[in-house]
Design an enzyme around this catalytic site. Structure first.
Site: not given
Lengths: 429, 79
Positions: A132, A342, A73, A385, A135, A200, A382
């Site tokens: 804030n 599988c 935005n 798969c 932003c 933010n 890892c």
């Protein structure tokens, strides 16, 4: 049924579900409807000197059929006069005294500007303030929002100025567009912040139209960077929340924000240290009523876990989050393929051959059927798969007992250092 | 050769030295791997050096030290 009430730095709320400061909290009409739907709190769309917005403000990234995987935005803070907002905040608080109404604020980094807006906003009965400093677009070009939030000393100074006059809890909202968010979080705490909220939005350009060559979105053929949010940013937000939660120099409650769409997301953020959470994109996508499912889901989860209060979740996973150097190098998992589930699509084999360690063999069993089999001794665990596998239950990652004592990288380096320190070539020559 | 086979070859070389009474006294790591120096406890013989290339072997050798397979005492006689 568990108790869903939370207390964020003194701000009471009937549940941890708050609307983030954004288009859904632009008016009293919206916030009141949100409270009726079940939201426990709302951070009012940022108040400050009223701005002028562009037309064509939002864009989304859709990915493989998933609408709004990410949202962009370029809308700014409120474009309505302060007095109009304050009147609606007062009315909302009067109708919903038990709900949390927090005013998001953004003014120029001047002491008198902060004092003025804090006093005026607190006069109408807000439960807290959110500064804030996050932003990333538009307002940052004017020295506010992320431009303030990227300077730790300025965050501290402005927080201090607010605390000089504030009588309600002060939450500092942090920008993720910075190298190390914990630095800013610590400065917010030093400035006296009662809590922090993060993240933010992230600097973004949603896309470029390859036919017109315009940016997405564009304003009459011209574009500018926006702020990115939605489900795609959740892992980034969760990591930053966790980093702040485990940093002893921060040490103040956290309101978690960033891609939260489901009750499961809420649980994850709370386990990683958030006392409560804020939602925007999911509401922009699905409307206020998504909170019903979030409340039911969270209630059922807490009941299943035997927890009496949602606050029992806060920070429970933080001790499990540390540095890479403190992970056990001797912990070992391997992939194991379940032939019953599988579907022989071979995606695991391709992934392992092309992108990992070439340890999934394509074989033919005694019945002449093609089977995939992991050579466990070559598998490094890892997980790739199991990630690419489209069939539920076809690949399990199994923890093996390596027989070796746990040893982290840091411990390993210490061992080598100690060993080498007690020996030199000269000693044996 | 599979990654495991490469590792296993290096591990066997390490374990053989340890079984022969050698201790690990130095581990020098650089771009080419880990050069591990072994000395037989109580011996004044020459140190034995192994260059370990695989990650698992480099982990194995430090795990061995970490787990308590102590380095050999310095060979005072040769100082």
């Amino acid at each position: 049924m568990a108790d869903l009430r939370i207390d964020l730095a003194g701000i009471q709320s009937p549940n941890p579900f708050w609307l983030a400061s954004a288009p859904p909290t632009n008016t009293g009409y919206q916030v009141q409807r949100a409270f009726e739907a079940g939201w426990g709190g709302a951070v009012w769309k940022t108040l400050g000197d009223p701005i002028i917005n562009t037309s064509s403000r939002f864009a989304a990234v859709h990915f493989n059929g998933q609408r709004v995987a990410g949202f962009n935005n370029i809308e700014l803070i409120t474009d309505r006069p302060l007095e109009v907002n304050l009147k609606e905040i007062y009315e909302t608080k009067k109708k919903f005294p038990g709900h949390a109404v927090i005013a998001s604020l953004m003014v120029e980094p001047k002491r008198e500007k902060w004092h003025e807006i804090v006093k005026r906003v607190e006069d109408v009965g807000v439960d807290g303030l959110e500064l804030n400093f996050g932003c990333p677009h538009g307002m940052a070009e004017r020295g506010m929002g992320a431009a303030s939030g990227q300077q730790p000393d300025l965050v501290q100074a402005q927080t201090t100025w607010v605390k000089e006059v504030a009588t309600t809890p002060v939450i500092v909202k942090l920008t993720p567009n910075i190298t190390d968010i914990t630095v800013v979080a610590r400065h917010a705490a030093k400035g006296g912040a009662d809590a922090i909220s993060l993240i933010n939005t992230i600097n973004s350009l949603a896309g470029v139209d390859i036919h017109s060559w315009n940016t997405i979105p564009h304003v009459g053929g011209q574009g500018a960077h926006g702020g990115y949010c939605g489900p795609a940013v959740k892992p980034i937000a969760l990591s930053m929340v966790a980093e702040c939660a485990r940093d002893r120099g921060v040490g103040i409650p956290i309101s978690g924000i960033g891609g939260i769409s489901t009750w499961q997301d809420v649980v994850e953020f709370m386990l990683m240290g958030a006392t409560g959470i804020q939602v925007c994109t999911a509401v922009m996508h699905h409307g206020f009523r998504i909170v019903e499912e979030m409340i039911d889901g969270l209630n059922n989860y807490l009941d299943d876990k035997g927890l009496a209060s949602v606050t029992e979740l806060i920070g429970k996973s933080v001790p499990k989050y540390s540095n890479w150097g403190d992970l056990d190098l001797n912990y070992k998992v391997v992939a194991r393929i379940n032939e019953d589930n599988c579907i022989n699509c071979n995606k695991c084999h391709i992934a392992c051959e092309d992108a990992s360690h070439q340890c999934i063999d394509m074989l033919t069993n005694a019945d002449g059927k093609a089977v995939l089999q992991v050579r466990e001794e070559d598998c490094v665990g890892c997980n790739l798969c199991s990630i690419v596998c489209p069939a539920d239950g076809a690949i399990d990652m199994i923890a093996l007992d390596s027989g070796a004592a746990p040893m982290t990288w840091n411990q390993r380096q210490q061992v080598i250092s100690t060993l080498n320190g007690s020996y030199s070539e000269a000693e044996v020559v | 050769m599979s990654a495991f086979a490469e590792f296993d070859k290096e591990r066997q070389a390490v374990d053989k030295l340890l079984q022969q009474g050698y201790g690990i006294v130095n581990i020098k790591e650089d771009l080419d791997g880990a050069e591990v120096t072994f000395i037989r406890s109580g011996s004044d013989g020459d140190p034995v050096k192994l260059l370990l290339l695989t990650a698992d072997a480099r982990k194995h050798v430090t795990t061995a030290v970490f787990a308590g397979i102590r380095p050999a005492a310095p060979v005072e006689a040769s100082i």
